[in-house]
Design a protein around this motif. Structure first.
Motif, PDB file in Angstrom:
ATOM      1  N   ASP A   1       0.825  -1.209   0.000  1.00 47.02           N
ATOM      2  CA  ASP A   1       0.000   0.000   0.000  1.00 47.02           C
ATOM      3  C   ASP A   1       0.858   1.258   0.000  1.00 47.02           C
ATOM      4  OD1 ASP A   1      -2.787  -1.200   0.462  1.00 47.02           O
ATOM      5  OD2 ASP A   1      -1.626  -2.095   2.086  1.00 47.02           O
ATOM      6  N   ALA A   2       2.061   1.144   0.555  1.00 46.75           N
ATOM      7  CA  ALA A   2       2.959   2.301   0.640  1.00 46.75           C
ATOM      8  C   ALA A   2       4.398   1.831   0.552  1.00 46.75           C
ATOM      9  CB  ALA A   2       2.732   3.068   1.940  1.00 46.75           C
ATOM     10  N   ILE A   3       5.244   2.715   0.048  1.00 44.00           N
ATOM     11  CA  ILE A   3       6.681   2.457  -0.035  1.00 44.00           C
ATOM     12  C   ILE A   3       7.419   3.611   0.636  1.00 44.00           C
ATOM     13  CG2 ILE A   3       8.678   2.369  -1.590  1.00 44.00           C
ATOM     14  CD1 ILE A   3       6.893   0.886  -3.597  1.00 44.00           C
ATOM     15  N   ILE A   4       8.350   3.271   1.507  1.00 44.55           N
ATOM     16  CA  ILE A   4       9.258   4.248   2.113  1.00 44.55           C
ATOM     17  C   ILE A   4      10.632   3.989   1.510  1.00 44.55           C
ATOM     18  CG2 ILE A   4      10.359   5.020   4.247  1.00 44.55           C
ATOM     19  CD1 ILE A   4       7.835   3.860   5.705  1.00 44.55           C
ATOM     20  N   VAL A   5      11.264   5.017   0.957  1.00 43.16           N
ATOM     21  CA  VAL A   5      12.535   4.781   0.275  1.00 43.16           C
ATOM     22  C   VAL A   5      13.554   5.865   0.588  1.00 43.16           C
ATOM     23  CG1 VAL A   5      11.673   5.926  -1.828  1.00 43.16           C
ATOM     24  CG2 VAL A   5      13.646   4.374  -1.971  1.00 43.16           C
ATOM     25  N   CYS A   6      14.761   5.435   0.952  1.00 39.30           N
ATOM     26  CA  CYS A   6      15.931   6.300   1.028  1.00 39.30           C
ATOM     27  C   CYS A   6      16.720   6.024  -0.247  1.00 39.30           C
ATOM     28  CB  CYS A   6      16.758   5.980   2.268  1.00 39.30           C
ATOM     29  SG  CYS A   6      18.218   7.017   2.448  1.00 39.30           S
ATOM     30  N   ALA A   7      16.518   6.827  -1.264  1.00 39.03           N
ATOM     31  CA  ALA A   7      17.018   6.526  -2.602  1.00 39.03           C
ATOM     32  C   ALA A   7      18.536   6.642  -2.701  1.00 39.03           C
ATOM     33  CB  ALA A   7      16.364   7.437  -3.627  1.00 39.03           C
ATOM     34  N   VAL A   8      19.153   5.618  -3.256  1.00 35.27           N
ATOM     35  CA  VAL A   8      20.583   5.668  -3.569  1.00 35.27           C
ATOM     36  C   VAL A   8      20.816   6.668  -4.693  1.00 35.27           C
ATOM     37  CG1 VAL A   8      22.576   4.355  -4.380  1.00 35.27           C
ATOM     38  CG2 VAL A   8      20.906   3.265  -2.862  1.00 35.27           C
ATOM     39  N   ASP A   9      19.968   6.604  -5.708  1.00 40.82           N
ATOM     40  CA  ASP A   9      20.064   7.467  -6.885  1.00 40.82           C
ATOM     41  C   ASP A   9      18.652   7.901  -7.245  1.00 40.82           C
ATOM     42  OD1 ASP A   9      20.200   8.528  -9.483  1.00 40.82           O
ATOM     43  OD2 ASP A   9      21.885   7.252 -10.039  1.00 40.82           O
ATOM     44  N   SER A  10      18.315   9.145  -6.928  1.00 44.11           N
ATOM     45  CA  SER A  10      16.951   9.630  -7.139  1.00 44.11           C
ATOM     46  C   SER A  10      16.537   9.580  -8.602  1.00 44.11           C
ATOM     47  CB  SER A  10      16.823  11.060  -6.614  1.00 44.11           C
ATOM     48  OG  SER A  10      17.002  11.101  -5.217  1.00 44.11           O
ATOM     49  N   GLU A  11      17.473   9.882  -9.501  1.00 47.71           N
ATOM     50  CA  GLU A  11      17.157   9.879 -10.927  1.00 47.71           C
ATOM     51  C   GLU A  11      16.874   8.461 -11.410  1.00 47.71           C
ATOM     52  OE1 GLU A  11      16.273  11.937 -14.347  1.00 47.71           O
ATOM     53  OE2 GLU A  11      16.814  12.740 -12.385  1.00 47.71           O
ATOM     54  N   ALA A  12      17.707   7.510 -10.989  1.00 44.11           N
ATOM     55  CA  ALA A  12      17.516   6.116 -11.402  1.00 44.11           C
ATOM     56  C   ALA A  12      16.224   5.534 -10.857  1.00 44.11           C
ATOM     57  CB  ALA A  12      18.706   5.275 -10.944  1.00 44.11           C
ATOM     58  N   ALA A  13      15.781   6.030  -9.702  1.00 43.32           N
ATOM     59  CA  ALA A  13      14.569   5.491  -9.070  1.00 43.32           C
ATOM     60  C   ALA A  13      13.285   6.060  -9.666  1.00 43.32           C
ATOM     61  CB  ALA A  13      14.607   5.773  -7.571  1.00 43.32           C
TER      62      ALA A  13
END
Length: 336
Positions: free
Chosen positions: A108-120
């Motif tokens: 229902d939800a995703i929490i993410v600390c992105a390694v690479d915001s552009e790639a994500a």
């Protein structure tokens, strides 16, 4: 499988000369509550139960993320949610695979600390198409619903100022003092954290000369790289880490070398983890950390994710309330 929002975290605003405009802040218990600049107000909450939330963090070796994920798990348990956890080891490809798995699993939800915001961006766009709430930690990805993090430069600057003031007490501002940094330049946003550290140190102790720098994701790398620093720079007095995980390794290296006089040597980190706080309280050479309150942040991430899915009101962008922790105030941060 939905559940009512059980609790929303408290938000407050802080004004900082380095941050343009007001933003929502996680406040300490004694901070003054104020109204958020941007609060998302949605429809009436759903009455279904049982959210599934996926969380992807950089690693589970650093104490900040360990404590944050533990707190997120506790909050998920308390609110009847299921938490799926991923440690991507700072590998963007692994993280993207994990996010795709969260989507396939029907989160229902995703929490993410992105390694690479552009790639994500593509996988986050896919999540949004599927109606999945997205809460970002530390760095934002286009299309996010909510963000919890900090101004990275200010985070480093907060540590650097405390370190610079302590160096001035120890050595004055004339005698050259050699220092090193343990960075995490693998993430573009964290580069600004190191820059803030250096600026803060040199503002109060312009006599500091930074003679070494290396990447350290955790305590093992921090210790190994600091051992190399000491071999190449035997007069090294200070190591500033962009995390407590890295800085704790520096502490171990100094300790192994017999460099344990807190009037001569100084180790500093960021995150105010339990181990770092203990060392500060004991009067060791580990003398500075910065509180981002990983326990409160982990809880807030889950509560915010629930709020988004539950179509409740929530702060769009929130900043940690940053505080330098030293021997003068460490008792305020230690929990029994």
């Amino acid at each position: 499988m939905k559940k009512k929002l059980v609790s929303l975290f408290l938000a407050a605003t802080m004004t900082c000369s380095m941050i343009a405009g007001a933003t929502t802040v996680f406040a300490e218990d004694n901070a003054e509550d104020t109204t958020a600049e941007e609060t998302v107000e949605l429809a009436e909450p759903s009455t279904d139960e049982g959210y599934t939330i996926g969380i992807s963090v950089l690693n589970l070796t650093g104490q900040f993320f360990i404590q944050l994920v533990d707190a997120a798990q506790n909050e998920a348990d308390a609110t009847g949610c299921t938490l799926m956890t991923n440690s991507c080891d700072s590998d963007s490809a692994k993280q993207i695979t994990a996010l795709e798995n969260f989507i396939s699993a029907g989160c229902d939800a995703i929490i993410v600390c992105a390694v690479d915001s552009e790639a994500a961006k593509p996988v986050i766009a896919k999540a949004k198409e599927e109606g999945i709430a997205v809460v970002c930690l530390t760095s934002t990805v286009d299309g996010y619903d909510a963000y919890i993090g900090c101004e990275e430069y200010v985070l480093g600057y907060t540590q650097g100022c405390a370190v610079g003031q302590r160096i001035a007490e120890m050595y004055g501002t004339e005698e050259e003092v050699q220092a090193a940094t343990l960075n995490y330049d693998l993430m573009e946003s964290v580069i600004a954290r190191k820059e803030g550290i250096i600026a803060g140190v040199q503002e109060y102790a312009p006599n500091v000369k930074f003679v070494a720098d290396a990447t350290a994701a955790d305590q093992e790398e921090g210790m190994s790289n600091t051992e190399n620093f000491l071999q190449a720079n035997p007069d090294l007095k200070v190591v500033c880490g962009v995390s407590d995980g890295a800085a704790l390794g520096a502490y171990q290296a100094f300790k192994a070398a017999g460099m344990t006089d807190s009037e001569q040597y100084l180790i500093a980190g960021i995150d105010a983890t339990d181990e770092a706080l203990k060392l500060i309280d004991e009067g060791t050479i580990y003398q500075v950390s910065v509180s981002q309150n990983p326990t409160a942040t982990g809880k807030a991430l889950v509560d915010t994710a629930i709020a988004v899915v539950n179509k409740a009101s929530y702060p769009k962008d929130s900043l940690f309330d940053l505080q330098a922790v030293t021997s003068a105030n460490v008792k305020d941060y230690i929990t029994e």
